[in-house]
Design a protein around this motif. Structure first.
Motif, PDB file in Angstrom:
ATOM      1  N   GLY A 227      -5.593   4.656  -0.186  1.00 33.22           N
ATOM      2  CA  GLY A 227      -5.738   4.973  -1.600  1.00 33.22           C
ATOM      3  C   GLY A 227      -5.684   3.684  -2.398  1.00 33.22           C
ATOM      4  N   LYS A 228      -6.293   3.678  -3.561  1.00 39.28           N
ATOM      5  CA  LYS A 228      -6.379   2.425  -4.326  1.00 39.28           C
ATOM      6  C   LYS A 228      -5.013   1.895  -4.750  1.00 39.28           C
ATOM      7  N   ASP A 229      -3.997   2.767  -4.790  1.00 40.97           N
ATOM      8  CA  ASP A 229      -2.664   2.337  -5.206  1.00 40.97           C
ATOM      9  C   ASP A 229      -1.981   1.451  -4.163  1.00 40.97           C
ATOM     10  N   ILE A 230      -2.412   1.516  -2.905  1.00 38.18           N
ATOM     11  CA  ILE A 230      -1.789   0.679  -1.865  1.00 38.18           C
ATOM     12  C   ILE A 230      -2.767  -0.356  -1.309  1.00 38.18           C
ATOM     13  N   LEU A 231      -3.851  -0.597  -2.023  1.00 38.87           N
ATOM     14  CA  LEU A 231      -4.844  -1.563  -1.548  1.00 38.87           C
ATOM     15  C   LEU A 231      -4.272  -2.972  -1.471  1.00 38.87           C
ATOM     16  N   ARG A 232      -3.474  -3.368  -2.453  1.00 41.13           N
ATOM     17  CA  ARG A 232      -2.961  -4.732  -2.489  1.00 41.13           C
ATOM     18  C   ARG A 232      -2.144  -5.053  -1.240  1.00 41.13           C
ATOM     19  N   PHE A 233      -1.327  -4.093  -0.794  1.00 38.21           N
ATOM     20  CA  PHE A 233      -0.533  -4.307   0.417  1.00 38.21           C
ATOM     21  C   PHE A 233      -1.444  -4.502   1.629  1.00 38.21           C
TER      22      PHE A 233
END
Length: 355
Positions: A268-274
C-alpha cells in the motif's frame, strides 16, 4: 518443481504481499493487495512459469504488546488469534499462496538474526542512543519538523511521545547515493513511476541513520547471542522486511532462495517508503540483489469518506464476498480502479460493475 523447470526456458517468479500487522482483523485494503497478488500469481502459473506467492502476518512490536494486554492475553496468544483470522480469510478467498509466513516462526527469527549479524560484521550497524518523537501506532520515529502542531504523527494523526533509549543503528546514510543510482538506472523499480520520483526526491533530501533496536519493550526478535545484548529487541520494520527472504530459507536451509530477487512486491502507498528505502538498503548491505518491481497501490474510501472504526464505515471483505459472490467481489476490486490510484467502495458501484 514443475517438469518444465528442467529446461532452459524455465523461469522462477516470486510475488509478495506485505505481511499484515496483527493489531486488527483484515479489511478491504488487505483484501485488495492480496487479490492483486493472487491474480498475478495465477496468470504467471497459467503461462507455465514456476511461481511462488508469499503472504503472512507481522506480529511483533509495542503496539501488539499493548493490544494484547488490553484484551488480557499474552502477545503470542493475541497474535495467534488474529493471524489465524487472516489465514482463514485468504483460504476462503481462494488465495493460492505458496507460503503463509509469521514473524513469530522460529525459522524467520533465525534468518533475521543472521541478517543483523551479517550487517554488523560488515560495519553497517553501530551502537548509540536515540531520542526522538515516537508514534506507537505507526512504529515510527519522526523529527520535530515532521510533526503536525508540534505533537501529532504526520501519518495517523495520533499524539507522539518523546523516547530516549540505547539503540543500535543501521548506516542508512551510507546507502543514499546507491539508492539514488538504483532509482535512476531502473525505470520501473518503483511503480507507478510518479511514486518513484517522490521517493527519489525524499532520498536526495538526505537520509539519517536508522534506529533498529528497542529496549523499552521486549516483544520482538532478540539480537543474535553473539551480541550479548539481552535487553534489545529488533525494530519491527527490520524484522518485518526480512520476511521476504526468510520465507525462502534465508538463514536456515536456503531452500527456495533461487526465487530471489522478487519480481513484484506489492505494498500500500502508506508503507512504500519503508519498502523503497529501508528494504533495498538492507539488501545492499547483505549483498543480495534488489527486487525487480516494488508496486504501490492506492487507498480505498467508502462512499467518498475515509474508512474508520469510529465512523463505523469499514468494509468487511468477507461480508461483501458472501453477499455478492467471491468472483464478483474479486472482479470488482481488480476492475474498478486503475492501479496506483485511490478507489471508492459503494454498494451501487459494486452492483453496477457486476451488471
Amino acid at each position: 518443481m514443475q517438469e518444465s523447470c528442467k529446461h532452459e526456458i524455465c523461469k522462477n517468479v516470486y510475488i509478495t504481499t506485505p505481511i499484515y500487522y496483527v493489531n486488527d482483523v483484515a479489511h478491504i485494503g488487505h483484501a485488495y493487495t492480496t487479490i492483486i497478488a493472487d491474480m498475478l500469481a495465477r496468470y504467471s502459473r497459467l503461462t507455465g512459469l514456476n511461481t511462488f506467492l508469499l503472504t503472512g502476518t507481522d506480529e511483533h512490536g509495542q503496539k501488539i504488546s499493548q493490544s494484547a494486554e488490553l484484551r488480557g492475553k499474552t502477545p503470542k496468544e493475541y497474535a495467534d488469534e488474529i493471524s489465524g483470522k487472516f489465514k482463514t480469510l485468504w483460504d476462503d478467498f481462494d488465495i493460492t499462496y505458496d507460503k503463509f509466513i509469521r514473524t513469530t516462526d522460529e525459522e524467520h527469527k533465525l534468518g533475521v538474526q543472521k541478517a543483523f549479524q551479517t550487517m554488523f560484521d560488515k560495519g553497517d550497524i553501530y551502537k548509540g542512543e536515540y531520542e526522538g518523537f515516537y508514534c506507537v501506532s505507526c512504529e515510527t520515529f519522526f523529527t520535530e519538523k515532521q510533526l503536525v502542531d508540534e505533537q501529532f504523527c504526520p501519518d495517523c494523526g495520533r499524539p507522539t511521545s518523546i523516547v530516549k533509549e540505547e539503540s543500535y543503528f543501521f548506516k542508512l546514510s551510507k546507502y543514499e547515493d546507491k539508492l539514488i543510482k538504483w532509482y535512476e538506472e531502473n525505470e520501473d523499480c518503483i511503480l507507478p513511476r510518479a511514486k518513484k520520483n517522490e521517493i527519489s526526491n525524499f532520498v536526495k533530501g538526505g537520509l539519517r541513520d536508522l534506529s533498529i533496536s528497542r529496549t523499552s519493550f521486549d516483544w520482538g526478535v532478540k539480537l543474535p547471542d553473539s551480541m550479548n545484548e539481552p535487553k534489545h529487541v529488533m525494530y519491527v520494520w527490520l524484522d518485518a522486511l526480512m520476511n521476504y527472504i526468510t520465507a525462502l530459507g534465508y538463514g536456515t536451509d536456503d531452500k527456495n532462495m533461487n526465487f530471489w530477487p522478487a519480481n513484484v512486491q506489492l505494498v500500500g502507498k502508506d508503507i512504500l517508503r519503508f519498502h523503497a528505502i529501508y528494504w533495498p538498503a538492507f539488501l545492499m548491505s547483505l549483498d543480495l540483489p534488489l527486487p525487480k518491481h516494488i508496486a504501490a497501490h492506492g487507498w480505498w474510501t467508502r462512499d467518498g469518506e475515509k474508512m474508520s472504526k469510529s465512523k463505523g464505515n469499514v468494509v468487511d471483505p468477507k461480508q461483501v464476498a458472501d453477499a455478492y459472490g467471491l468472483d464478483a467481489f474479486r472482479y470488482f476490486m481488480l476492475r474498478e480502479v486503475p492501479f496506483g490510484q485511490d478507489g471508492d467502495f459503494s454498494q451501487k458501484a459494486l452492483i453496477d460493475r457486476i451488471n
